[in-house]
Design a protein around this motif. Structure first.
Motif, PDB file in Angstrom:
ATOM      1  N   LEU A  66       0.819  -1.213   0.000  1.00 44.02           N
ATOM      2  CA  LEU A  66       0.000   0.000   0.000  1.00 44.02           C
ATOM      3  C   LEU A  66       0.856   1.269   0.000  1.00 44.02           C
ATOM      4  CD1 LEU A  66      -2.819   1.042  -0.127  1.00 44.02           C
ATOM      5  CD2 LEU A  66      -3.048   0.735   2.327  1.00 44.02           C
ATOM      6  N   ASP A  67       1.944   1.290   0.777  1.00 43.09           N
ATOM      7  CA  ASP A  67       2.813   2.473   0.800  1.00 43.09           C
ATOM      8  C   ASP A  67       3.483   2.663  -0.560  1.00 43.09           C
ATOM      9  OD1 ASP A  67       2.580   3.248   3.680  1.00 43.09           O
ATOM     10  OD2 ASP A  67       3.352   1.224   3.952  1.00 43.09           O
ATOM     11  N   PHE A  68       3.885   1.568  -1.187  1.00 42.31           N
ATOM     12  CA  PHE A  68       4.470   1.631  -2.522  1.00 42.31           C
ATOM     13  C   PHE A  68       3.450   2.163  -3.521  1.00 42.31           C
ATOM     14  CE2 PHE A  68       5.436  -0.346  -6.645  1.00 42.31           C
ATOM     15  CZ  PHE A  68       6.767   0.044  -6.824  1.00 42.31           C
ATOM     16  N   TRP A  69       2.218   1.670  -3.425  1.00 34.58           N
ATOM     17  CA  TRP A  69       1.146   2.095  -4.320  1.00 34.58           C
ATOM     18  C   TRP A  69       0.886   3.596  -4.180  1.00 34.58           C
ATOM     19  CZ3 TRP A  69      -1.432   0.450  -8.412  1.00 34.58           C
ATOM     20  CH2 TRP A  69      -2.666   1.040  -8.749  1.00 34.58           C
ATOM     21  N   GLN A  70       0.989   4.093  -2.958  1.00 31.55           N
ATOM     22  CA  GLN A  70       0.731   5.510  -2.696  1.00 31.55           C
ATOM     23  C   GLN A  70       1.952   6.397  -2.954  1.00 31.55           C
ATOM     24  OE1 GLN A  70      -0.696   5.283   1.344  1.00 31.55           O
ATOM     25  NE2 GLN A  70      -2.810   4.880   0.708  1.00 31.55           N
ATOM     26  N   GLY A  71       3.060   5.785  -3.372  1.00 31.01           N
ATOM     27  CA  GLY A  71       4.253   6.542  -3.718  1.00 31.01           C
ATOM     28  C   GLY A  71       5.153   6.901  -2.556  1.00 31.01           C
ATOM     29  N   GLY A  91       9.827  -5.095  -8.441  1.00 31.55           N
ATOM     30  CA  GLY A  91      10.164  -5.153  -9.860  1.00 31.55           C
ATOM     31  C   GLY A  91      10.401  -3.789 -10.459  1.00 31.55           C
ATOM     32  N   GLY A  92      10.404  -2.750  -9.648  1.00 32.01           N
ATOM     33  CA  GLY A  92      10.611  -1.387 -10.117  1.00 32.01           C
ATOM     34  C   GLY A  92      10.375  -0.409  -8.992  1.00 32.01           C
ATOM     35  N   GLU A  93      10.274   0.882  -9.328  1.00 32.86           N
ATOM     36  CA  GLU A  93      10.106   1.919  -8.311  1.00 32.86           C
ATOM     37  C   GLU A  93       8.836   2.741  -8.519  1.00 32.86           C
ATOM     38  OE1 GLU A  93      13.577   4.299  -7.454  1.00 32.86           O
ATOM     39  OE2 GLU A  93      14.907   2.703  -8.141  1.00 32.86           O
ATOM     40  N   ASP A  94       7.959   2.287  -9.404  1.00 32.99           N
ATOM     41  CA  ASP A  94       6.723   3.007  -9.678  1.00 32.99           C
ATOM     42  C   ASP A  94       5.567   2.015  -9.663  1.00 32.99           C
ATOM     43  OD1 ASP A  94       5.548   5.716 -10.956  1.00 32.99           O
ATOM     44  OD2 ASP A  94       4.622   3.974 -11.927  1.00 32.99           O
ATOM     45  N   LYS A  95       4.402   2.458  -9.204  1.00 30.86           N
ATOM     46  CA  LYS A  95       3.270   1.544  -9.059  1.00 30.86           C
ATOM     47  C   LYS A  95       2.826   0.924 -10.379  1.00 30.86           C
ATOM     48  CE  LYS A  95      -0.533   4.916  -9.311  1.00 30.86           C
ATOM     49  NZ  LYS A  95      -1.691   5.471  -8.562  1.00 30.86           N
ATOM     50  N   GLN A  96       3.219   1.537 -11.499  1.00 27.87           N
ATOM     51  CA  GLN A  96       2.849   0.973 -12.797  1.00 27.87           C
ATOM     52  C   GLN A  96       3.393  -0.437 -12.963  1.00 27.87           C
ATOM     53  OE1 GLN A  96       0.769   2.524 -15.016  1.00 27.87           O
ATOM     54  NE2 GLN A  96       0.784   0.588 -16.154  1.00 27.87           N
ATOM     55  N   VAL A  97       4.499  -0.731 -12.278  1.00 29.13           N
ATOM     56  CA  VAL A  97       5.081  -2.074 -12.398  1.00 29.13           C
ATOM     57  C   VAL A  97       4.134  -3.122 -11.835  1.00 29.13           C
ATOM     58  CG1 VAL A  97       6.349  -2.096 -10.187  1.00 29.13           C
ATOM     59  CG2 VAL A  97       7.206  -3.405 -12.133  1.00 29.13           C
ATOM     60  N   MET A  98       3.388  -2.777 -10.792  1.00 31.73           N
ATOM     61  CA  MET A  98       2.399  -3.702 -10.237  1.00 31.73           C
ATOM     62  C   MET A  98       1.247  -3.907 -11.217  1.00 31.73           C
ATOM     63  SD  MET A  98       2.113  -2.553  -6.225  1.00 31.73           S
ATOM     64  CE  MET A  98       0.854  -3.775  -5.914  1.00 31.73           C
TER      65      MET A  98
END
Length: 328
Positions: A66-71, A91-98
């Motif tokens: 969730l913290d990753f999703w929220q940036g 797999g990356g540093e931006d939520k788009q990877v999810m």
């Protein structure tokens, strides 16, 4: 009802069957299973898998997302230790990877002809699993999950059923009917439903110490869902009895985890703790039949954690026996 058993395309399972799907099919038939629910890695060549054996696909799960999703990468990096660890985890540093990862899994599930997909709706940080103190509420996690799922699964496309699985951490746990309804209503993908993992549901009541109390509790939770019971299409059949472990003083575990520096050793401490809670043992008591009848799913998955193929066969036999299924 179709009875399935869970395997994955990780080396552990592939080696048991020598990566031979004819052997997997024969094993399934020998134990009177209708096929498999597959944990599908993105690098596995699905052209090797014959048509009809994979009934369901278990989508990947990021326990803390969730913290990753929220940036909030600063918090995630602090938890995981480095930017490299963040990239390795997501797999990356931006939520788009999810989003991209789940879209790829969705396409592979369709290619395999899977009837359903399983998605965990939960979030937990590592230390929270020891302390039972959480950063987010069920509803906050449900809201974020709806955002993610609506980015991944098209509202106007027919595909496999998308089944939401419960955990005992915040998110979907089936203890709040309104929150569960919010998830069902909020996801725009039309083919959707619920899956109850028996052990995960048991772990929302840490006083359970017997199989009979498991059944009484599950029956009550399902009753309280009311009309939402009609959305329950799947179940993971396995057993845990948490009362004994949870009645012990476990404060030393968190202390050991915090003091340990080596990532491999830290992970071992965490893994041992989770396996004590959720060992994925077979439900070997005859009351399992009443639990299955209470839920009445379309898909009953024997999701256990065997050490080798011989233990897997033994676990399947135990659960078959509990359900009154005799070997020919």
């Amino acid at each position: 009802m179709e009875r399935l058993f869970h395997i994955s395309t990780i080396n552990k399972y592939l080696e048991w069957f020598e990566d031979d799907w004819d052997k997997i099919k024969a094993f399934s038939e020998r134990h009177q299973m209708d096929g498999v629910e597959l944990g599908l890695t993105l690098d596995y060549d699905i052209s090797r898998i014959p048509e009809g054996i994979v009934k369901g696909v278990h989508l990947s799960f990021y326990p803390m997302w969730l913290d990753f999703w929220q940036g909030n990468l600063e918090k995630v990096e602090q938890i995981l230790g480095s930017k490299e660890a963040v990239r390795a985890y997501y797999g990356g540093e931006d939520k788009q990877v999810m989003i991209d990862t789940y879209k790829k899994q969705y396409e592979r599930a369709k290619t395999l002809g899977a009837k359903y997909m399983v998605f965990h709706v939960s979030h937990v940080c590592i230390e929270d699993s020891f302390t039972w103190k959480f950063d987010y509420t069920d509803e906050e996690i449900i809201d974020a999950a709806i955002e993610l799922l609506n980015e991944v699964f098209p509202a106007d496309e027919e595909g496999p059923l998308l089944l939401f699985e419960n955990l005992w951490w915040p998110g979907l746990n089936y203890l709040d009917k309104e929150v569960t309804h919010k998830l069902i209503k909020g996801v725009k993908y039309a083919q959707k439903g619920l899956l109850i993992d028996i052990s995960h549901l048991i772990l929302t009541n840490l006083q359970i110490g017997t199989e009979k109390s498991c059944y009484a509790y599950i029956k009550e939770v399902v009753k309280n869902l009311g009309e939402l019971k009609d959305y329950i299409y799947g179940m993971h059949l396995n057993k845990t009895l948490p009362k004994y472990y949870m009645s012990q003083d476990r404060s030393y575990l968190l202390e050991r985890y915090r003091e340990t520096q080596a990532p491999m050793l830290k992970n071992r401490i965490l893994k041992q703790h989770i396996q004590k809670l959720d060992p994925h043992r077979p439900f070997d008591h005859e009351i399992a039949k009443k639990i299955v009848e209470c839920i009445n799913p379309k898909f009953c998955v024997y999701e256990t954690n065997p050490a080798d193929i011989y233990e897997m066969a033994y676990f399947l036999k135990q659960q078959n026996k509990a359900l009154g299924i005799l070997y020919k």
